[in-house]
Design a protein around this motif. Structure first.
Motif, short mmCIF file in Angstrom:
data_model
loop_
_atom_site.label_atom_id
_atom_site.label_comp_id
_atom_site.label_asym_id
_atom_site.label_seq_id
_atom_site.Cartn_x
_atom_site.Cartn_y
_atom_site.Cartn_z
N LEU A 20 0.79 -1.23 0.00
CA LEU A 20 0.00 0.00 0.00
C LEU A 20 0.83 1.29 0.00
N PRO A 21 1.81 1.45 0.89
CA PRO A 21 2.54 2.73 0.89
C PRO A 21 3.18 3.06 -0.45
N GLU A 22 3.83 2.08 -1.07
CA GLU A 22 4.50 2.34 -2.34
C GLU A 22 3.50 2.63 -3.45
N VAL A 23 2.37 1.92 -3.44
CA VAL A 23 1.32 2.17 -4.43
C VAL A 23 0.82 3.61 -4.31
N LEU A 24 0.64 4.08 -3.09
CA LEU A 24 0.16 5.45 -2.89
C LEU A 24 1.23 6.48 -3.23
N ARG A 25 2.48 6.18 -2.89
CA ARG A 25 3.57 7.11 -3.25
C ARG A 25 3.67 7.26 -4.77
N GLN A 26 3.59 6.15 -5.47
CA GLN A 26 3.68 6.20 -6.93
C GLN A 26 2.52 6.97 -7.54
N ALA A 27 1.39 7.00 -6.83
CA ALA A 27 0.23 7.76 -7.31
C ALA A 27 0.35 9.25 -6.99
N GLY A 28 1.38 9.60 -6.17
CA GLY A 28 1.60 11.02 -5.90
C GLY A 28 1.23 11.50 -4.51
N TYR A 29 0.92 10.57 -3.62
CA TYR A 29 0.54 10.95 -2.26
C TYR A 29 1.77 10.99 -1.34
N GLN A 30 1.76 11.91 -0.39
CA GLN A 30 2.75 11.92 0.68
C GLN A 30 2.27 10.97 1.77
N ASP B 138 -2.35 -7.00 -3.45
CA ASP B 138 -2.15 -6.03 -4.53
C ASP B 138 -3.48 -5.41 -4.96
N LYS B 139 -4.52 -6.22 -5.00
CA LYS B 139 -5.83 -5.71 -5.38
C LYS B 139 -6.37 -4.74 -4.33
N VAL B 140 -6.18 -5.09 -3.06
CA VAL B 140 -6.63 -4.21 -1.97
C VAL B 140 -5.93 -2.86 -2.07
N ALA B 141 -4.61 -2.88 -2.25
CA ALA B 141 -3.85 -1.64 -2.35
C ALA B 141 -4.30 -0.80 -3.55
N ALA B 142 -4.53 -1.46 -4.69
CA ALA B 142 -4.96 -0.73 -5.89
C ALA B 142 -6.35 -0.15 -5.70
N ASP B 143 -7.24 -0.90 -5.05
CA ASP B 143 -8.60 -0.40 -4.82
C ASP B 143 -8.59 0.81 -3.89
N ILE B 144 -7.76 0.77 -2.85
CA ILE B 144 -7.66 1.92 -1.94
C ILE B 144 -7.13 3.14 -2.70
N ARG B 145 -6.10 2.93 -3.49
CA ARG B 145 -5.56 4.03 -4.31
C ARG B 145 -6.62 4.62 -5.22
N ASP B 146 -7.35 3.76 -5.93
CA ASP B 146 -8.35 4.24 -6.88
C ASP B 146 -9.46 5.01 -6.16
N TRP B 147 -9.88 4.49 -5.01
CA TRP B 147 -10.94 5.17 -4.25
C TRP B 147 -10.45 6.53 -3.75
N LEU B 148 -9.23 6.57 -3.23
CA LEU B 148 -8.69 7.84 -2.73
C LEU B 148 -8.55 8.86 -3.87
N GLN B 149 -8.20 8.39 -5.05
CA GLN B 149 -8.05 9.31 -6.17
C GLN B 149 -9.37 9.97 -6.54
N GLY B 150 -10.47 9.29 -6.23
CA GLY B 150 -11.77 9.89 -6.48
C GLY B 150 -12.15 10.93 -5.44
N ILE B 151 -11.55 10.83 -4.26
CA ILE B 151 -11.85 11.77 -3.16
C ILE B 151 -10.79 12.86 -3.07
N LEU B 152 -9.51 12.44 -3.20
CA LEU B 152 -8.37 13.35 -3.09
C LEU B 152 -7.50 13.23 -4.34
N PRO B 153 -7.95 13.79 -5.46
CA PRO B 153 -7.14 13.68 -6.67
C PRO B 153 -5.79 14.37 -6.52
N VAL B 154 -4.77 13.75 -7.10
CA VAL B 154 -3.42 14.32 -7.02
C VAL B 154 -3.23 15.34 -8.12
#
Length: 230
Positions: free
Chosen positions: A21-31, A214-230
């Protein structure tokens, strides 16, 4: 840049238990912030004498150090701490993975009364995949008084859930042998969030260590991108 606080569970390793999860979110642009909650990442004995307020203090300090807008993500016990932060600090999003609002093993509720007589509690089988289970970084046991503190945290958080207004994503593990489905559902239903979503995975308790990590991490990333777009 949006930021995300990631909180691990009781007896969990602060880094390894949250898997990709942390690396998936970092790659998406989150701190990202990943605090080590007191008593974790070392040895089980270090949980002795630690109170739930100590876990919350460290989590809250990490949360407040992050720039806004921000989300808080928690696994198991971390899901309870995340809800308390969400109720009191009003982040922009909340993600709770198998929040520990109850126990499959009902004797765990007696921990506040039995810790003096039964000082050690066995760790749980929180990974379903055999190969991944063999590599689990979680403590094999913990002081019973740590379970007692989790019970106290449950009692603290339950009445706060209706005060949570942030958009929320709640994840359940279909084969969870630690936290019952009814407790995860209760957490979800009591949230005061106008926008909330519930998802179920074919996994044991540690969603980010088991075969669907991996699916859980990707789903969290995708959901967050809908709420907090980078």
């Amino acid at each position: 840049m949006p930021s995300v606080l990631i909180l691990h569970g009781l007896s969990s390793h602060p880094v390894l238990t949250v898997g990709p999860l942390p690396e998936v979110l970092r790659q998406a642009g989150y701190q990202i912030a990943q605090p080590t909650l007191p008593g974790h990442g070392t040895r089980p004995e270090d949980l002795k004498g630690v109170r739930w307020q100590d876990w919350y203090r460290v989590a809250l300090e990490a949360y407040r150090s992050l720039p806004s807008p921000k989300a808080v993500v928690g696994l198991s016990m971390g899901g309870l701490l995340a809800a308390k932060i969400a109720a009191e600090e009003a982040p922009q999003a909340l993600v709770a993975m198998v929040p520990a609002l109850g126990f499959v093993n009902k004797t765990a509720y007696l921990a506040p009364y039995l810790s003096w007589a039964i000082p050690i509690a066995k760790g749980t089988a929180s990974v379903r995949d055999a190969e991944r289970k063999a590599k689990s970084p979680n403590y094999p046991w913990m002081p019973t008084e740590a379970v007692a503190e989790l019970v106290k945290l449950q009692r603290e958080v339950d009445p706060l859930l209706p005060k949570v207004k942030a958009p929320a994503l709640v994840l359940q593990a279909r084969h969870d042998s630690t936290i019952p489905e009814a407790s995860v559902r209760r957490y979800y239903q009591r949230l005061g969030s106008a926008h909330k979503q519930y998802k179920v995975y074919d996994s044991e308790h540690d969603l980010l260590l088991d075969s669907e990590a991996d699916k859980v991490a990707a789903d969290i990333r995708d959901w967050l991108q809908g709420i907090l777009p980078v």
